[in-house]
Design a protein around this motif. Structure first.
Motif, mmCIF file in Angstrom:
data_model
loop_
_atom_site.group_PDB
_atom_site.id
_atom_site.type_symbol
_atom_site.label_atom_id
_atom_site.label_comp_id
_atom_site.label_asym_id
_atom_site.label_seq_id
_atom_site.Cartn_x
_atom_site.Cartn_y
_atom_site.Cartn_z
ATOM 1 N N LYS A 10 2.154 -15.651 30.059
ATOM 2 C CA LYS A 10 3.605 -15.737 30.149
ATOM 3 C C LYS A 10 3.845 -14.624 31.327
ATOM 4 O O LYS A 10 3.189 -13.830 31.326
ATOM 5 N N SER A 11 5.260 -14.931 32.068
ATOM 6 C CA SER A 11 5.682 -13.718 32.594
ATOM 7 C C SER A 11 6.241 -12.435 31.770
ATOM 8 O O SER A 11 6.654 -12.611 30.890
ATOM 9 N N PRO A 12 6.085 -11.266 32.598
ATOM 10 C CA PRO A 12 6.470 -10.038 31.882
ATOM 11 C C PRO A 12 8.215 -10.285 31.552
ATOM 12 O O PRO A 12 8.947 -10.983 32.082
ATOM 13 N N GLU A 13 8.329 -9.595 30.541
ATOM 14 C CA GLU A 13 9.696 -9.502 29.964
ATOM 15 C C GLU A 13 10.145 -8.245 29.738
ATOM 16 O O GLU A 13 9.584 -7.303 28.950
ATOM 17 N N ILE A 14 11.441 -7.757 30.270
ATOM 18 C CA ILE A 14 11.968 -6.519 29.839
ATOM 19 C C ILE A 14 12.643 -6.595 28.644
ATOM 20 O O ILE A 14 13.590 -7.587 28.579
ATOM 21 N N VAL A 15 12.095 -5.792 27.606
ATOM 22 C CA VAL A 15 13.042 -5.837 26.124
ATOM 23 C C VAL A 15 13.405 -4.428 26.014
ATOM 24 O O VAL A 15 13.121 -3.508 26.586
ATOM 25 N N ASP A 16 14.215 -4.431 24.975
ATOM 26 C CA ASP A 16 14.820 -3.346 24.259
ATOM 27 C C ASP A 16 14.317 -3.300 22.849
ATOM 28 O O ASP A 16 14.480 -4.157 21.983
ATOM 29 N N MET A 17 13.445 -2.063 22.355
ATOM 30 C CA MET A 17 13.046 -1.880 21.259
ATOM 31 C C MET A 17 12.798 -0.495 20.792
ATOM 32 O O MET A 17 12.878 0.664 21.693
ATOM 33 N N GLU A 18 12.686 -0.323 19.461
ATOM 34 C CA GLU A 18 12.569 1.064 19.328
ATOM 35 C C GLU A 18 11.188 1.635 19.659
ATOM 36 O O GLU A 18 10.215 0.964 19.786
ATOM 37 N N GLY A 19 11.120 2.855 19.954
ATOM 38 C CA GLY A 19 9.994 3.622 20.242
ATOM 39 C C GLY A 19 9.126 4.297 19.215
ATOM 40 O O GLY A 19 8.383 5.088 19.644
ATOM 41 N N THR A 82 7.594 10.971 29.031
ATOM 42 C CA THR A 82 8.317 12.019 29.646
ATOM 43 C C THR A 82 6.838 13.260 29.263
ATOM 44 O O THR A 82 5.487 12.793 29.252
ATOM 45 N N ASP A 83 7.286 14.372 29.156
ATOM 46 C CA ASP A 83 6.161 15.330 29.102
ATOM 47 C C ASP A 83 5.240 15.305 27.848
ATOM 48 O O ASP A 83 4.149 15.582 27.965
ATOM 49 N N ASP A 84 5.973 14.908 26.897
ATOM 50 C CA ASP A 84 5.139 14.703 25.728
ATOM 51 C C ASP A 84 5.274 13.216 24.885
ATOM 52 O O ASP A 84 4.971 13.285 23.597
ATOM 53 N N ASN A 85 5.844 12.273 25.357
ATOM 54 C CA ASN A 85 6.017 10.957 24.576
ATOM 55 C C ASN A 85 6.257 9.894 25.217
ATOM 56 O O ASN A 85 6.228 9.952 26.590
ATOM 57 N N PHE A 86 6.470 8.750 24.779
ATOM 58 C CA PHE A 86 6.807 7.658 25.224
ATOM 59 C C PHE A 86 8.255 7.647 25.742
ATOM 60 O O PHE A 86 9.010 8.108 25.011
ATOM 61 N N ALA A 87 8.840 6.905 26.612
ATOM 62 C CA ALA A 87 10.248 6.763 26.926
ATOM 63 C C ALA A 87 10.605 5.431 27.541
ATOM 64 O O ALA A 87 9.725 4.674 27.867
ATOM 65 N N GLU A 88 11.779 5.347 27.562
ATOM 66 C CA GLU A 88 12.419 4.014 28.452
ATOM 67 C C GLU A 88 11.923 4.183 29.909
ATOM 68 O O GLU A 88 11.788 5.094 30.482
ATOM 69 N N LEU A 89 11.642 2.793 30.352
ATOM 70 C CA LEU A 89 11.547 2.474 31.814
ATOM 71 C C LEU A 89 12.293 2.759 32.851
ATOM 72 O O LEU A 89 13.595 2.141 32.245
ATOM 73 N N SER A 90 12.611 3.377 33.899
ATOM 74 C CA SER A 90 13.561 3.294 34.818
ATOM 75 C C SER A 90 13.521 1.787 35.265
ATOM 76 O O SER A 90 12.566 0.856 35.030
ATOM 77 N N ASP A 91 14.796 1.473 35.868
ATOM 78 C CA ASP A 91 14.754 -0.060 36.515
ATOM 79 C C ASP A 91 13.786 -0.026 37.531
ATOM 80 O O ASP A 91 13.079 -1.211 37.486
ATOM 81 N N GLU A 92 13.576 0.949 38.260
ATOM 82 C CA GLU A 92 12.713 0.795 39.533
ATOM 83 C C GLU A 92 11.232 0.655 38.857
ATOM 84 O O GLU A 92 10.554 -0.286 39.589
ATOM 85 N N LEU A 93 10.751 1.293 38.128
ATOM 86 C CA LEU A 93 9.364 0.925 37.402
ATOM 87 C C LEU A 93 9.454 -0.096 36.850
ATOM 88 O O LEU A 93 8.466 -0.813 36.830
ATOM 89 N N ALA A 94 10.473 -0.619 35.946
ATOM 90 C CA ALA A 94 10.376 -1.784 35.304
ATOM 91 C C ALA A 94 10.024 -3.019 36.441
ATOM 92 O O ALA A 94 9.209 -3.938 36.142
ATOM 93 N N GLU A 95 10.740 -3.120 37.296
ATOM 94 C CA GLU A 95 10.706 -4.173 38.674
ATOM 95 C C GLU A 95 9.477 -4.039 38.984
ATOM 96 O O GLU A 95 8.828 -5.009 39.273
ATOM 97 N N LYS A 96 8.924 -2.711 39.396
ATOM 98 C CA LYS A 96 7.666 -2.692 39.959
ATOM 99 C C LYS A 96 6.418 -3.348 39.087
ATOM 100 O O LYS A 96 5.649 -3.980 39.736
ATOM 101 N N TYR A 97 6.309 -2.836 37.777
ATOM 102 C CA TYR A 97 5.380 -3.476 37.095
ATOM 103 C C TYR A 97 5.369 -4.938 36.617
ATOM 104 O O TYR A 97 4.885 -5.725 36.382
#
Length: 128
Positions: A10-19, A82-97
């Motif tokens: 499948k093509s990648p999909e930007i989704v919103d989920m709990e971290g 972030t320095d010590d955890n997973f975080a939301e992707l920026s729009d720029e990085l989401a598009e890049k990957y």
């Protein structure tokens, strides 16, 4: 948090989920492993045992010479850091990957080599 989900075939999909750990484990189907193959503040979150429990090969990771370094099995996520955890992707990085993993791949073992073939458009999103 906004992440990029990459499922086999499948093509990648930007989704919103709990971290939360539980949400990440549910998304990849088991215990998670984080991989940090790039200089960007992102991680690949995948199933720790995906290759060993028969999950479908999904995408290859390539080095700067275009050679396969690894193959990720099963659904994986691209998350921000972030320095010590997973975080939301920026729009720029989401598009890049999303572009980097935009073409699903198929894999074929030939002797001691694994061949990678780009697949056609995602049948769920193909307009024809």
């Amino acid at each position: 948090m906004k992440i990029l989900r990459v499922e086999p075939e499948k093509s990648p999909e930007i989704v919103d989920m709990e971290g939360t750990l539980e949400a990440l484990q549910a998304a990849v189907g088991g215990y998670i492993e984080a991989v940090y193959p790039w200089d960007d503040p992102v991680a690949i979150v995948c199933n720790d045992d995906g290759k060993f429990n028969g999950m479908q090969p999904n995408r290859a990771l390539y080095n700067e010479d275009g050679e396969i370094m690894d193959i990720i099995a099963g659904t994986f996520l691209i998350v921000g850091l972030t320095d010590d955890n997973f975080a939301e992707l920026s729009d720029e990085l989401a598009e890049k990957y999303a572009a980097l993993f935009g073409t699903p791949e198929a894999f074929l073992r030939s002797g001691d080599r694994i061949l990678v073939f780009p697949m056609g458009p995602d049948p769920d999103t193909c307009p024809f």
